[in-house]
Design an enzyme around this catalytic site. Structure first.
Site, short mmCIF file in Angstrom:
data_model
loop_
_atom_site.label_atom_id
_atom_site.label_comp_id
_atom_site.label_asym_id
_atom_site.label_seq_id
_atom_site.Cartn_x
_atom_site.Cartn_y
_atom_site.Cartn_z
N ASP A 192 0.84 -1.21 0.00
CA ASP A 192 0.00 0.00 0.00
C ASP A 192 0.87 1.25 0.00
O ASP A 192 0.75 2.11 0.87
CB ASP A 192 -0.94 -0.02 1.21
N TYR A 249 -2.19 4.38 -6.18
CA TYR A 249 -3.43 5.06 -5.74
C TYR A 249 -3.85 6.13 -6.75
O TYR A 249 -4.44 7.15 -6.40
CB TYR A 249 -3.28 5.66 -4.34
N ASN A 279 -6.48 -3.87 -4.67
CA ASN A 279 -7.77 -3.36 -5.12
C ASN A 279 -7.64 -2.01 -5.84
O ASN A 279 -8.45 -1.69 -6.71
CB ASN A 279 -8.73 -3.23 -3.95
N HIS A 295 -2.90 -9.64 -1.50
CA HIS A 295 -3.14 -8.31 -0.95
C HIS A 295 -3.98 -8.28 0.33
O HIS A 295 -3.50 -7.82 1.36
CB HIS A 295 -3.74 -7.42 -2.03
N HIS A 354 -11.47 -3.53 6.77
CA HIS A 354 -11.35 -4.75 5.97
C HIS A 354 -11.41 -6.03 6.82
O HIS A 354 -10.90 -7.08 6.40
CB HIS A 354 -10.06 -4.73 5.14
N VAL A 414 -4.66 -3.55 4.80
CA VAL A 414 -4.93 -2.84 6.06
C VAL A 414 -3.74 -1.93 6.32
O VAL A 414 -2.59 -2.38 6.39
CB VAL A 414 -5.13 -3.84 7.21
#
Length: 549
Positions: free
Chosen positions: A205, A235, A288, A370, A380, A408
């Site tokens: 992330d 992102y 995602n 992920h 989540h 997370v």
């Protein structure tokens, strides 16, 4: 157990030999790093530092680290990825300028050659390899949304490489001429029970914020030989196509006809990361935020186009799941956002891949995807339960040692666990979704009063239906959440950071997690993960039996 308040653990080579035997050396009691043999551990939560919140700001396009610095068709966004084994790597780069607007005209990928010149000497190069190129589009069937077309993306596979060897390379098109500067990379060591890369950096992330820059700075200072990025890369989908962004897309843009994405942020990310990943191989799995839906229901186009994957080399037909070896470690990269059911292609590939693993050559088996199966944060919580129900038994039966997850935005380390029960032969699950993205950190726990989500709110539409139900046994029987930190959760803390895995031999591996707010050498969490192959019998399937069915 080491907590955030603990002092830095001395380097392995600097510790004086005294008491406990590890690798032929005696450890002093006061400096001894805990091991999984000491577990299971009592759950520990480090209180959240309120001063850390509110600083997740994306780098602007004016930042010199993300601006285009090349001219014409000179290579940029250069990166190295591994193939299935040490004797091959992929070199990737971009040439030409991307376009965004209402009347875009894609570049011709055949107009620029894909060439890498390389060798063991800086000059002259002794080998040359050619590859393939592509251009991808991000198109929207809605008036007012700007479309995007990429520069020309090149992927070239180098073969016949020697293990643990430094190679120099240049990439580009020598006929224009438009060649890069000279870069270098080191191949992985040969697979074997005593042969490992020294340090493997693990981060998830990541995004492209000022927190990201700290993470990458600290990660780079740890001198890794390999980087694992466990999903959610740029992102870019927190932005509208006009470049307007937010840390909560659905909150700020509720009337958008489709989840828009500002594709130039992929180019910004590639430029920012080039200094690291042009030298250190990076292996990526989708998250995602890589879905990026566009016209004709296409998804994951930027992810699948910009990175090179050893899919074909590892018997996979997809960029969403593949495997590779790094010394005596076999890595399995799995896709949570495509079909993972037992009747699907991914599961059948996973069965074959696991059955072909020779634990005498690659003793360590590490899996990544992920969204975590074992996370105690409210964000989540139990979101990927459908995937767990399909795949956990298979991974457990083959003795997977470590699982890395992201998603997370915090850090958590589990005790060895299987089916929510403490199990000395289960994997250690490590959630490292704390790379520094704009969406900020996860700070609430599902086991705190008032934080347990409704089961109907937990599924992600891409990860299946409602599979998470109330527990039927154990301390949380009859409940959807525990009323305290679960036994399977050994350590958790909300902070941006990254991890380093150092496999020492066929049974011992050192895991260290570093927090962004600390000095480079201060440890946030540290433990030796110890395999017990004699105690935990691994499922063995003869390859000849596989071939017969």
């Amino acid at each position: 157990m080491t907590s955030s308040s603990s002092s830095s653990v001395p380097a392995l080579a600097a510790i004086t030999c005294l008491v406990v035997v590890v690798f032929g050396c005696y450890w002093p009691v006061e400096a001894r790093i805990p091991t999984t043999l000491d577990g299971p551990f009592e759950p520990v939560t480090v209180p959240f530092d309120q001063s850390l919140r509110g600083n997740a700001v994306d780098l602007p396009e004016s930042d010199h680290r993300v601006r285009r610095r090349v001219k014409g068709f000179e290579p940029e966004q250069i990166s190295v990825s591994l193939s299935a084994n040490y004797d091959s790597v992929w070199i990737s780069w971009v040439t030409g300028e991307s376009q965004i607007g209402y009347n875009i005209k894609p570049l011709d990928p055949k107009s620029v050659a894909s060439v890498v010149r390389y060798g063991k000497l800086r000059h002259p190069p002794t080998h040359e390899a050619t590859g393939y190129s592509l251009v991808y589009n991000q198109l929207y069937p809605f008036e007012g949304l700007q479309n995007y077309t990429s520069g020309i993306i090149h992927h070239v596979r180098l073969t016949g490489l020697k293990p643990n060897t430094l190679y120099f390379y240049q990439c580009g098109d020598p006929s224009i001429p438009a060649m890069s500067e000279i870069y270098h990379f080191r191949t992985m060591p040969v697979s074997g029970p005593w042969s490992y890369p020294k340090r493997i950096a693990v981060v998830g992330d990541l995004g492209l914020t000022y927190n990201t820059t700290t993470t990458i700075s600290h990660l780079t200072s740890n001198d890794p030989d390999l980087v694992l990025l466990i999903g959610d890369v740029t992102y870019a989908n927190l932005y509208l196509t006009n470049g307007t962004g937010s840390d909560c897309y659905s909150c700020s843009f509720p009337h958008s006809p489709i989840q828009e994405t500002y594709q130039p942020r992929w180019d910004y990310w590639g430029r920012f990361m080039e200094n690291l990943i042009s030298k250190v191989p990076i292996m990526v799995i989708e998250g995602n935020h890589e879905i990026e839906e566009q016209a004709e229901n296409k998804t994951f186009v930027a992810y699948s186009s910009r990175f090179a994957f050893p899919s074909e080399e590892s018997g996979s037909s997809s960029t969403f799941y593949y495997s590779f070896n790094a010394g005596g470690i076999h890595f399995i990269m799995l896709g949570a956002y495509i079909d993972f059911t037992r009747s699907g292609k991914q599961y059948k590939w996973l069965e074959q891949d696991l059955a072909n693993v020779d634990r005498s050559t690659t003793p360590w088996l590490v899996a990544t995807w992920h969204p975590p199966w074992y996370s105690t944060y409210q964000a989540h919580y139990r979101e990927a339960e459908c995937m767990r129900l399909e795949m956990e038994e298979l991974l457990y039966s083959y003795g997977v040692d470590i699982v890395f997850n992201g998603h997370v935005h915090a850090y958590e380390r589990s005790n060895r666990v299987y089916n929510y029960n403490l199990d000395p032969c289960g994997p250690v699950y490590l959630t490292v979704g704390d790379g520094g993205n704009r969406e900020k950190m996860a700070v609430k726990y599902a086991d705190e009063p008032g934080n347990c989500p409704e089961p109907s709110t937990t599924p992600d539409e891409y990860i299946g239906g409602i599979c998470a139900k109330n527990f039927t046994s154990g301390p949380a029987a009859g409940k959807f959440c525990w009323d305290r930190q679960p036994d399977y959760s050994a350590f958790r803390e909300s902070s941006f950071g990254h991890g380093i895995l150092e496999v020492k031999n066929e049974t011992w591996a050192l895991w260290t997690w570093y927090r962004n707010q600390d000095a480079d050498n201060k440890v946030g969490d540290q433990i030796y993960i110890v395999r017990q192959p004699d105690k935990c019998h691994v499922r063995q399937v003869l390859k000849s039996w596989i071939d017969d069915i």
